[in-house]
Design an enzyme around this catalytic site. Structure first.
Site, PDB file in Angstrom:
ATOM      1  N   ARG A 112      -3.688   6.318   9.931  1.00 12.39           N
ATOM      2  CA  ARG A 112      -2.933   5.620   8.872  1.00 12.39           C
ATOM      3  C   ARG A 112      -3.818   5.375   7.627  1.00 12.39           C
ATOM      4  O   ARG A 112      -4.923   4.885   7.732  1.00 12.39           O
ATOM      5  CB  ARG A 112      -2.426   4.292   9.415  1.00 12.39           C
ATOM      6  CG  ARG A 112      -1.570   3.480   8.438  1.00 12.39           C
ATOM      7  CD  ARG A 112      -2.377   2.467   7.675  1.00 12.39           C
ATOM      8  NE  ARG A 112      -1.538   1.690   6.737  1.00 12.39           N
ATOM      9  CZ  ARG A 112      -2.010   0.850   5.831  1.00 12.39           C
ATOM     10  NH1 ARG A 112      -3.300   0.656   5.729  1.00 12.39           N
ATOM     11  NH2 ARG A 112      -1.200   0.204   5.026  1.00 12.39           N
TER      12      ARG A 112
ATOM     13  N   THR B 226      -8.424  -7.049   1.652  1.00 19.03           N
ATOM     14  CA  THR B 226      -8.844  -5.886   0.879  1.00 19.03           C
ATOM     15  C   THR B 226      -9.527  -6.428  -0.372  1.00 19.03           C
ATOM     16  O   THR B 226      -9.199  -7.508  -0.839  1.00 19.03           O
ATOM     17  CB  THR B 226      -7.578  -5.094   0.493  1.00 19.03           C
ATOM     18  OG1 THR B 226      -7.100  -4.446   1.648  1.00 19.03           O
ATOM     19  CG2 THR B 226      -7.822  -4.087  -0.605  1.00 19.03           C
TER      20      THR B 226
ATOM     21  N   GLY C 112      -1.934  -5.659  -0.664  1.00 15.38           N
ATOM     22  CA  GLY C 112      -0.640  -6.035  -0.098  1.00 15.38           C
ATOM     23  C   GLY C 112      -0.185  -5.023   0.926  1.00 15.38           C
ATOM     24  O   GLY C 112      -0.987  -4.242   1.444  1.00 15.38           O
TER      25      GLY C 112
ATOM     26  N   GLY D  85      -3.600   3.526   3.799  1.00 17.83           N
ATOM     27  CA  GLY D  85      -2.798   2.636   2.946  1.00 17.83           C
ATOM     28  C   GLY D  85      -2.856   3.048   1.487  1.00 17.83           C
ATOM     29  O   GLY D  85      -3.275   4.164   1.144  1.00 17.83           O
TER      30      GLY D  85
HETATM   31  N1  ASP Z   1      -3.209  -2.675   0.860  1.00 18.53           N
HETATM   32  C1  ASP Z   1      -4.028  -2.623   2.051  1.00 18.53           C
HETATM   33  C2  ASP Z   1      -3.510  -1.546   2.983  1.00 18.53           C
HETATM   34  O1  ASP Z   1      -2.312  -1.424   3.119  1.00 18.53           O
HETATM   35  C3  ASP Z   1      -4.059  -3.921   2.786  1.00 18.53           C
HETATM   36  C4  ASP Z   1      -4.324  -5.155   1.965  1.00 18.53           C
HETATM   37  O2  ASP Z   1      -4.334  -5.124   0.747  1.00 18.53           O
HETATM   38  O3  ASP Z   1      -4.531  -6.223   2.545  1.00 18.53           O
HETATM   39  O4  ASP Z   1      -4.319  -0.875   3.594  1.00 18.53           O
END
Ligand code: ASP
Length: 310
Positions: free
Chosen positions: A204, A176, A228, A206
């Site tokens: 979904r 991300t 994260g 995030g």
């Molecule tokens: N936080 C992002 C999500 O859950 C994923 C990531 O930061 O790698 O979609």
């Protein structure tokens, strides 16, 4: 002219050290450097933090090395569904999109939601219709295709598993992306963009596009972009928690970010990191994973580009 600064990240789910080749490391750092300098240049010219974070994130979206825009992960249906958010800490204006497809730069669409609609958050088909009415062109799936992401998806596509962009994953490229900045006027801004998680289904979403969770900016306190395990960041209300710890408890940027990443997120079983700046141009980039692709630069010329802890 007061102090200005910018920080960017390419995700807390870095390749584990053993899998990182020196050539790849150079590529990641180069990509971070280009995005950082593009954002920094805006600030140096006296531009707005909002423009700086958008420019930096667009660069990161355009490189397939990171899980955002080009190079986004595959969903369970073999598509790419992207999420993004942007926030202006001066006016507390914000824009976000989620579950969008075919858009080259989701962060630009999030900004258009903020500036050209009466809303804050548009999702799915409606967000796509909004994009269309604002003259966006739509890329074919091939534009987003990345061989490594495809292999990641093939590895788990017939299971119920979904894969976080995380260091527990032993293979692949993750990330991300996000940027936070403080401009010469002390105005703060944050932007975050992601392809989410490999093999995600059921729409979904995030933490990344959620205001106050994966992305937040408020001139009174800080600008934050998280990366994260999204489900944990959502339950921790992570970005806003950093701001609250500063506003209500009087913690410094460093103390507040550390409390959230090294204590509160860990306590509920999550992992990841964040980047943050305050209105004095201080920068904090804590993470509790093995690494986090990150870079920062201040108006004194102090520059950092790093992946792992050392
Ligand atoms: N936080 C992002 C999500 O859950 C994923 C990531 O930061 O790698 O979609």
């Amino acid at each position: 002219m007061s102090r200005f600064s910018i920080a960017i990240h390419g995700g807390a789910g870095t390749l584990v050290k053993g899998l990182m080749t020196s050539e790849l490391e150079v590529n990641y750092k180069k990509a971070l450097d280009v995005a950082l300098e593009a954002g920094y240049e805006v600030l140096k010219q006296g531009g707005r933090s909002l423009d700086a974070v958008e420019v930096a994130v667009k660069h990161l979206e355009d490189t397939p090395l990171f899980n955002a825009g080009k190079g986004s992960v595959f969903t369970a249906e073999g598509t790419h569904e992207m999420d993004a958010a942007i926030m202006d800490g001066k006016e507390l204006q914000a824009g976000a999109v989620s579950l969008i497809t075919g858009i080259r730069n989701p962060v630009a669409l999030a900004r258009d939601v903020m500036e050209k609609s009466d809303h804050v958050f548009l999702a799915g088909e409606g967000a796509m219709r909004f994009a269309e009415s604002n003259g966006y062109s739509f890329e074919k799936d091939e534009y987003f295709y990345d061989e490594v992401r495809y292999r990641q998806w093939q590895g788990i596509k017939d299971s119920d598993k979904f894969q976080l962009d995380h260091s527990v994953k032993k293979e692949g490229k993750f990330g991300t992306v996000g940027a936070v900045a403080c401009d010469t006027h002390g105005n703060l801004a944050a932007a975050t963009s992601t392809g989410g998680m490999t093999n995600k289904k059921w729409g979904r979403v995030g933490d990344s596009p959620m205001i106050g969770i994966g992305n937040y900016a408020n001139n009174k306190t800080c600008a934050v972009s998280c990366t994260g395990s999204g489900e944990f960041f959502i339950r921790a209300v992570a970005a806003y928690d950093v701001s609250c710890l500063m506003e209500y408890k009087g913690l410094s940027l460093e103390e507040a970010t550390s409390e959230v990443i090294h204590k509160r997120i860990l306590e509920i079983g999550g992992d990841g990191g964040l980047i943050a700046v305050d209105a004095q141009g201080n920068i904090s980039m804590p993470f509790n994973t093995e690494g986090m692709y990150r870079a920062s630069k201040t108006s004194e010329g102090i520059k950092e580009i790093a992946i792992y802890k050392d």
